[in-house]
Design an enzyme around this catalytic site. Structure first.
Site, short mmCIF file in Angstrom:
data_model
loop_
_atom_site.label_atom_id
_atom_site.label_comp_id
_atom_site.label_asym_id
_atom_site.label_seq_id
_atom_site.Cartn_x
_atom_site.Cartn_y
_atom_site.Cartn_z
CB CYS A 125 -0.83 2.70 4.03
SG CYS A 125 -2.14 1.81 3.25
CG ASP A 126 2.95 1.43 4.41
OD1 ASP A 126 2.39 1.88 5.42
OD2 ASP A 126 2.83 0.25 4.03
CB CYS B 60 -0.93 -0.01 1.20
SG CYS B 60 -1.97 1.44 1.28
#
Ligand code: NDP
Length: 314
Positions: A139-140, A136
């Site tokens: 997200c990261d 992801c």
């Protein structure tokens, strides 16, 4: 006993909740905990959504899901933040067991558990997961360790392209590694990525090994045409190679297709078990859009309501 239990909290689950709540069926919705990702489904790990109707400027995925959740609650949906670990569809009423070992029974079920991101089956991937490898980018990708560094995205679909474009905000360069010589992504996304100055497409390559001991330092890539191997130094690698439907808890009690998606009757959300309906990505590997998921969530709610009425002889 519940009239309707909805399993899953993506656009299909919350739409089914809105409709069944407004039909006075007082739905109980399991929004999940860890199985299948995080509550709210895949849009929780997406950023700007430009194609969901009603938002001319676009809307952030997590915001859209928070709005859907709030709307479902406002209409009377009760939420349980737990995974469903087991269902019994062989006896009626159906039963649903949650991760805290509670059992609930229901007259109808709407299954909308979506699909989960696939991962590359490599030992080195397991070893370095979370140490430079992620599924992801949204997200990261913004983590300090990835800032102004060279990163890679693996895959050639819309997700891969979207993630690569997202990473250009942080990375000095993004390699998009694809196993063929043509992207699967939609034309508009292809155009964006092919013309982006920070993105380099690495055609005809698969990851043979993730390199590094404590932290990812690079990728060993194999050319799918010549068979030759090359190393590519990157500190971050984001897998975007598709999804598997979240159907394990069904344990063979519904008809599934070859890929594991729930089979629904054409033009409806009716499954192989009467009184059980399926909506969203768990039964759709073709469109897989938030808006189509929401559409089938609505269909499931309407069909569940009609089925309950017919059973009650109304
Ligand atoms: P897709 O299944 O469309 O694409 C997966 C990609 O990963 C393909 O390019 C595939 O290669 C590649 N791949 C699969 N397995 C491997 C492997 N083992 N090794 C290397 N590469 C692999 O998944 P997406 O998640 O990209 O998209 C899913 C759906 O969601 C699509 O319908 C898409 O259009 C939609 N979507 C829409 C968005 C939007 O509208 N904004 C955003 C994101 C997704 P190959 O092409 O060779 O099969």
């Amino acid at each position: 006993m519940e009239k309707v239990i909805i399993i899953g909290s993506g656009p299909s689950g919350f739409t089914a909740a809105n409709y069944t709540a407004r039909a006075n069926l007082s739905p109980l919705l399991f929004e999940g905990f860890t199985a299948g990702g995080i509550p709210g489904g895949q849009l929780m790990i997406t950023n700007l959504i430009e194609n969901f109707p009603g938002f001319p400027e676009g809307i952030q995925g997590p915001q859209l899901m928070m709005n859907m959740r709030e709307q479902a609650q406002k209409h009377g949906t009760r939420l349980i933040t737990e995974d469903v670990v087991e269902v019994n569809l062989k006896t009626y009423p159906f039963t649903v067991k949650s991760m805290s070992d509670e059992t609930y029974s229901a007259e109808t079920l709407i299954i909308s558990t979506g699909a989960t991101a696939k991962r590359l089956p490599l030992e080195s991937e397991k070893k370095l997961w979370g140490k430079g490898i992620s599924a992801c980018a949204t997200c990261d990708g913004g983590l300090p360790v990835f800032r102004n560094k060279e990163l890679a995205v693996i895959g050639g679909g819309d997700t891969a392209v979207e993630e690569a474009l997202h990473l250009t905000q942080f990375a000095s360069k993004v390699y998009l590694i694809h196993r063929r010589d043509e992207l699967r992504a939609s034309k508009v996304m292809q155009r964006r990525v092919l013309t982006h100055p920070k993105v380099q497409i690495v055609w005809n390559k698969v990851v043979e090994e993730f390199l590094g001991e404590q932290q990812l330092t690079g990728l060993k890539l194999k050319d799918t045409v010549t068979g030759e191997s090359v190393e590519l130094p990157v500190v971050g690698a984001f897998e975007a190679i598709g999804h598997v439907p979240n159907t394990a808890f069904i344990n063979g009690q519904l008809e599934l297709d070859d890929l594991g998606y729930i089979v629904t009757k054409k033009g409806s959300t009716v499954t192989s078990v009467e009184g059980v309906f399926a909506a969203g990505d768990v039964q759709d590997h073709l469109f897989r859009q938030a808006v189509t998921a929401a559409g089938t969530g609505c269909m499931a709610a309407v069909e569940a309501e009609k089925w309950l009425q017919e059973r009650a002889g109304i």
